[in-house]
Design a protein around this motif. Sequence first.
Motif, mmCIF file in Angstrom:
data_model
loop_
_atom_site.group_PDB
_atom_site.id
_atom_site.type_symbol
_atom_site.label_atom_id
_atom_site.label_comp_id
_atom_site.label_asym_id
_atom_site.label_seq_id
_atom_site.Cartn_x
_atom_site.Cartn_y
_atom_site.Cartn_z
ATOM 1 N N LEU A 217 -17.072 3.616 -85.254
ATOM 2 C CA LEU A 217 -18.482 3.889 -85.543
ATOM 3 C C LEU A 217 -19.341 2.641 -85.353
ATOM 4 N N ARG A 218 -18.748 1.468 -85.707
ATOM 5 C CA ARG A 218 -19.513 0.239 -85.567
ATOM 6 C C ARG A 218 -19.407 -0.321 -84.152
ATOM 7 N N ASN A 219 -18.339 0.009 -83.418
ATOM 8 C CA ASN A 219 -18.083 -0.611 -82.111
ATOM 9 C C ASN A 219 -17.607 0.415 -81.087
ATOM 10 N N GLY B 191 -19.334 -21.409 -78.115
ATOM 11 C CA GLY B 191 -20.402 -20.732 -78.855
ATOM 12 C C GLY B 191 -20.021 -20.438 -80.293
ATOM 13 N N GLY B 192 -18.719 -20.460 -80.575
ATOM 14 C CA GLY B 192 -18.249 -19.977 -81.865
ATOM 15 C C GLY B 192 -17.859 -21.030 -82.865
ATOM 16 N N PHE B 193 -17.587 -22.256 -82.402
ATOM 17 C CA PHE B 193 -17.185 -23.337 -83.303
ATOM 18 C C PHE B 193 -18.141 -24.504 -83.167
ATOM 19 N N PRO B 194 -18.382 -25.252 -84.249
ATOM 20 C CA PRO B 194 -19.137 -26.498 -84.129
ATOM 21 C C PRO B 194 -18.398 -27.457 -83.193
ATOM 22 N N HIS C 45 -3.007 -18.944 -84.186
ATOM 23 C CA HIS C 45 -3.522 -20.245 -83.745
ATOM 24 C C HIS C 45 -5.043 -20.290 -83.702
ATOM 25 N N ARG C 46 -5.664 -19.204 -83.272
ATOM 26 C CA ARG C 46 -7.110 -19.235 -83.037
ATOM 27 C C ARG C 46 -7.693 -17.846 -83.129
ATOM 28 N N LEU C 47 -8.877 -17.784 -83.697
ATOM 29 C CA LEU C 47 -9.620 -16.520 -83.766
ATOM 30 C C LEU C 47 -11.084 -16.868 -83.709
ATOM 31 N N SER D 286 -22.118 -11.107 -82.416
ATOM 32 C CA SER D 286 -21.320 -9.885 -82.576
ATOM 33 C C SER D 286 -20.535 -9.868 -83.883
ATOM 34 N N ARG D 287 -20.838 -10.809 -84.782
ATOM 35 C CA ARG D 287 -20.065 -10.875 -86.028
ATOM 36 C C ARG D 287 -20.501 -9.804 -87.026
ATOM 37 N N ARG D 288 -19.668 -9.603 -88.024
ATOM 38 C CA ARG D 288 -19.875 -8.614 -89.088
ATOM 39 C C ARG D 288 -19.933 -7.190 -88.551
ATOM 40 N N ARG D 289 -19.210 -6.955 -87.472
ATOM 41 C CA ARG D 289 -19.112 -5.585 -86.943
ATOM 42 C C ARG D 289 -17.655 -5.137 -86.895
ATOM 43 N N GLY D 290 -16.769 -5.896 -87.512
ATOM 44 C CA GLY D 290 -15.365 -5.492 -87.550
ATOM 45 C C GLY D 290 -14.539 -5.977 -86.372
ATOM 46 N N ILE D 291 -15.130 -6.802 -85.500
ATOM 47 C CA ILE D 291 -14.392 -7.218 -84.299
ATOM 48 C C ILE D 291 -13.291 -8.220 -84.645
ATOM 49 N N GLY D 292 -13.587 -9.164 -85.535
ATOM 50 C CA GLY D 292 -12.547 -10.111 -85.954
ATOM 51 C C GLY D 292 -11.376 -9.378 -86.586
ATOM 52 N N THR D 293 -11.676 -8.451 -87.467
ATOM 53 C CA THR D 293 -10.625 -7.656 -88.101
ATOM 54 C C THR D 293 -9.814 -6.885 -87.059
ATOM 55 N N ASP E 190 -3.483 -21.505 -90.700
ATOM 56 C CA ASP E 190 -4.281 -22.448 -91.473
ATOM 57 C C ASP E 190 -5.750 -22.169 -91.214
ATOM 58 N N VAL E 191 -6.544 -22.401 -92.235
ATOM 59 C CA VAL E 191 -7.974 -22.124 -92.132
ATOM 60 C C VAL E 191 -8.705 -23.167 -92.976
ATOM 61 N N GLY E 192 -9.889 -23.557 -92.515
ATOM 62 C CA GLY E 192 -10.671 -24.547 -93.256
ATOM 63 C C GLY E 192 -10.899 -24.090 -94.689
ATOM 64 N N GLU F 50 -15.300 -19.409 -95.665
ATOM 65 C CA GLU F 50 -15.268 -18.168 -96.448
ATOM 66 C C GLU F 50 -15.165 -16.903 -95.598
ATOM 67 N N PRO F 51 -15.911 -16.822 -94.475
ATOM 68 C CA PRO F 51 -15.778 -15.595 -93.668
ATOM 69 C C PRO F 51 -14.340 -15.344 -93.224
ATOM 70 N N ALA F 52 -13.686 -16.384 -92.711
ATOM 71 C CA ALA F 52 -12.321 -16.198 -92.208
ATOM 72 C C ALA F 52 -11.355 -15.917 -93.356
ATOM 73 N N ILE F 53 -11.511 -16.630 -94.466
ATOM 74 C CA ILE F 53 -10.597 -16.415 -95.602
ATOM 75 C C ILE F 53 -10.745 -14.983 -96.119
ATOM 76 N N ALA F 54 -11.995 -14.514 -96.220
ATOM 77 C CA ALA F 54 -12.214 -13.138 -96.700
ATOM 78 C C ALA F 54 -11.586 -12.124 -95.743
ATOM 79 N N LEU F 55 -11.762 -12.368 -94.460
ATOM 80 C CA LEU F 55 -11.192 -11.452 -93.464
ATOM 81 C C LEU F 55 -9.665 -11.381 -93.611
ATOM 82 N N VAL G 183 -6.863 1.645 -95.938
ATOM 83 C CA VAL G 183 -7.692 2.109 -94.831
ATOM 84 C C VAL G 183 -9.134 2.107 -95.305
ATOM 85 N N ARG G 184 -10.017 1.479 -94.522
ATOM 86 C CA ARG G 184 -11.429 1.421 -94.918
ATOM 87 C C ARG G 184 -12.183 2.488 -94.137
ATOM 88 N N VAL G 185 -12.788 3.378 -94.867
ATOM 89 C CA VAL G 185 -13.488 4.478 -94.208
ATOM 90 C C VAL G 185 -14.928 4.050 -93.942
HETATM 91 C C1 LIG Z 1 -14.157 -15.534 -88.951
HETATM 92 C C2 LIG Z 1 -14.691 -14.626 -87.833
HETATM 93 C C3 LIG Z 1 -13.655 -14.528 -86.727
HETATM 94 C C4 LIG Z 1 -14.946 -13.225 -88.425
HETATM 95 O O1 LIG Z 1 -15.278 -12.348 -87.362
HETATM 96 P P1 LIG Z 1 -16.119 -10.999 -87.610
HETATM 97 O O2 LIG Z 1 -15.994 -10.166 -86.408
HETATM 98 O O3 LIG Z 1 -17.476 -11.351 -88.102
HETATM 99 O O4 LIG Z 1 -15.295 -10.387 -88.833
HETATM 100 P P2 LIG Z 1 -15.380 -8.881 -89.393
HETATM 101 O O5 LIG Z 1 -16.687 -8.265 -89.036
HETATM 102 O O6 LIG Z 1 -14.142 -8.186 -89.013
HETATM 103 O O7 LIG Z 1 -15.375 -9.177 -90.967
HETATM 104 C C5 LIG Z 1 -14.297 -8.758 -91.783
HETATM 105 C C6 LIG Z 1 -14.567 -9.166 -93.198
HETATM 106 O O8 LIG Z 1 -14.546 -10.598 -93.320
HETATM 107 C C7 LIG Z 1 -15.537 -11.004 -94.277
HETATM 108 N N1 LIG Z 1 -16.592 -11.753 -93.619
HETATM 109 C C8 LIG Z 1 -16.832 -11.885 -92.296
HETATM 110 N N2 LIG Z 1 -17.889 -12.680 -92.089
HETATM 111 C C9 LIG Z 1 -18.336 -13.051 -93.306
HETATM 112 C C10 LIG Z 1 -19.401 -13.897 -93.750
HETATM 113 N N3 LIG Z 1 -20.221 -14.494 -92.892
HETATM 114 N N4 LIG Z 1 -19.540 -14.086 -95.079
HETATM 115 C C11 LIG Z 1 -18.710 -13.503 -95.957
HETATM 116 N N5 LIG Z 1 -17.684 -12.678 -95.599
HETATM 117 C C12 LIG Z 1 -17.500 -12.470 -94.284
HETATM 118 C C13 LIG Z 1 -16.115 -9.729 -94.862
HETATM 119 O O9 LIG Z 1 -15.328 -9.375 -95.964
HETATM 120 C C14 LIG Z 1 -15.936 -8.758 -93.710
HETATM 121 O O10 LIG Z 1 -15.909 -7.424 -94.093
HETATM 122 P P3 LIG Z 1 -17.313 -6.615 -94.252
HETATM 123 O O11 LIG Z 1 -18.170 -6.927 -93.057
HETATM 124 O O12 LIG Z 1 -16.889 -5.178 -94.300
HETATM 125 O O13 LIG Z 1 -17.926 -7.113 -95.524
HETATM 126 C C15 LIG Z 1 -16.045 -15.157 -87.278
HETATM 127 O O14 LIG Z 1 -16.918 -15.410 -88.364
HETATM 128 C C16 LIG Z 1 -15.887 -16.418 -86.451
HETATM 129 O O15 LIG Z 1 -15.650 -16.370 -85.239
HETATM 130 N N6 LIG Z 1 -16.045 -17.600 -87.104
HETATM 131 C C17 LIG Z 1 -15.962 -18.899 -86.407
HETATM 132 C C18 LIG Z 1 -14.552 -19.205 -85.967
HETATM 133 C C19 LIG Z 1 -13.575 -19.234 -87.134
HETATM 134 O O16 LIG Z 1 -13.884 -19.732 -88.209
HETATM 135 N N7 LIG Z 1 -12.369 -18.706 -86.893
HETATM 136 C C20 LIG Z 1 -11.337 -18.599 -87.894
HETATM 137 C C21 LIG Z 1 -10.522 -19.812 -88.041
HETATM 138 S S1 LIG Z 1 -9.546 -20.159 -86.586
#
Ligand SMILES: CC(C)(COP(=O)(O)OP(=O)(O)OC[C@H]1O[C@@H](n2cnc3c(N)ncnc32)[C@H](O)[C@@H]1OP(=O)(O)O)[C@@H](O)C(=O)NCCC(=O)NCCS
Length: 168
Positions: A5-7, A29-32, A77-79, A85-92, A113-115, A119-124, A163-165
Amino acid sequence: MIDALRNPEISILPARQDDLNAIMLLERGGFPAAEQWSERSWRGELLGEGRTILIARAQHPVGVISIKTLGELADVHRLVVEPRSRRRGIGTALVRAGLERVRQHGVREVILDVGYGNEPAIALYQQLGFEQFSARRNYYGPGQDALILKLYDLQTWPDRIPVRVAEP
Ligand SMILES: CC(C)(COP(=O)(O)OP(=O)(O)OC[C@H]1O[C@@H](n2cnc3c(N)ncnc32)[C@H](O)[C@@H]1OP(=O)(O)O)[C@@H](O)C(=O)NCCC(=O)NCCS
């Protein structure tokens, strides 16, 4: 699994050698600047043994994941997902697709390993079942600490992830 639905337009496919330029655009474009991998590092990744490298594509590449497998252990190793395009479920979706592939090749545990403040990556990762394994001071350089996360028992993993609906 991609959230359809999101993508509706996203596909996730294995990377090829000639995806290096597209991957470097995502990386830059994605990392400092201080955290970016070099082209040489990514070329090594694309040529390395036991790698699962997947690219999420819409009209253009929007994200990439690289996982290294050694026997029953895999290491993410890398994501990265492009900022717009973030916050649309693509990372997940990338992590799920990558883990599903290595699971089918017999991997039992996944580490990464993660910084410490990423927080975004740790939450994911935590949403997908990763747990804190340890922390390392100055892992990425002075004052840059890391969390080591682990996913235990990948073989039963899909059954343990809720499963997230999606809301229509
Ligand atoms: C980390 C990263 C890959 C997430 O990608 P994304 O496509 O935005 O992730 P998703 O949309 O699948 O998010 C999944 C969940 O992660 C959490 N999350 C993602 N981005 C977040 C943010 N900015 N703040 C808080 N939580 C976040 C949320 O819980 C989210 O679920 P929700 O959107 O239903 O609330 C992206 O932010 C990124 O590329 N960051 C820079 C590179 C990096 O740090 N990589 C990881 C270490 S190698």
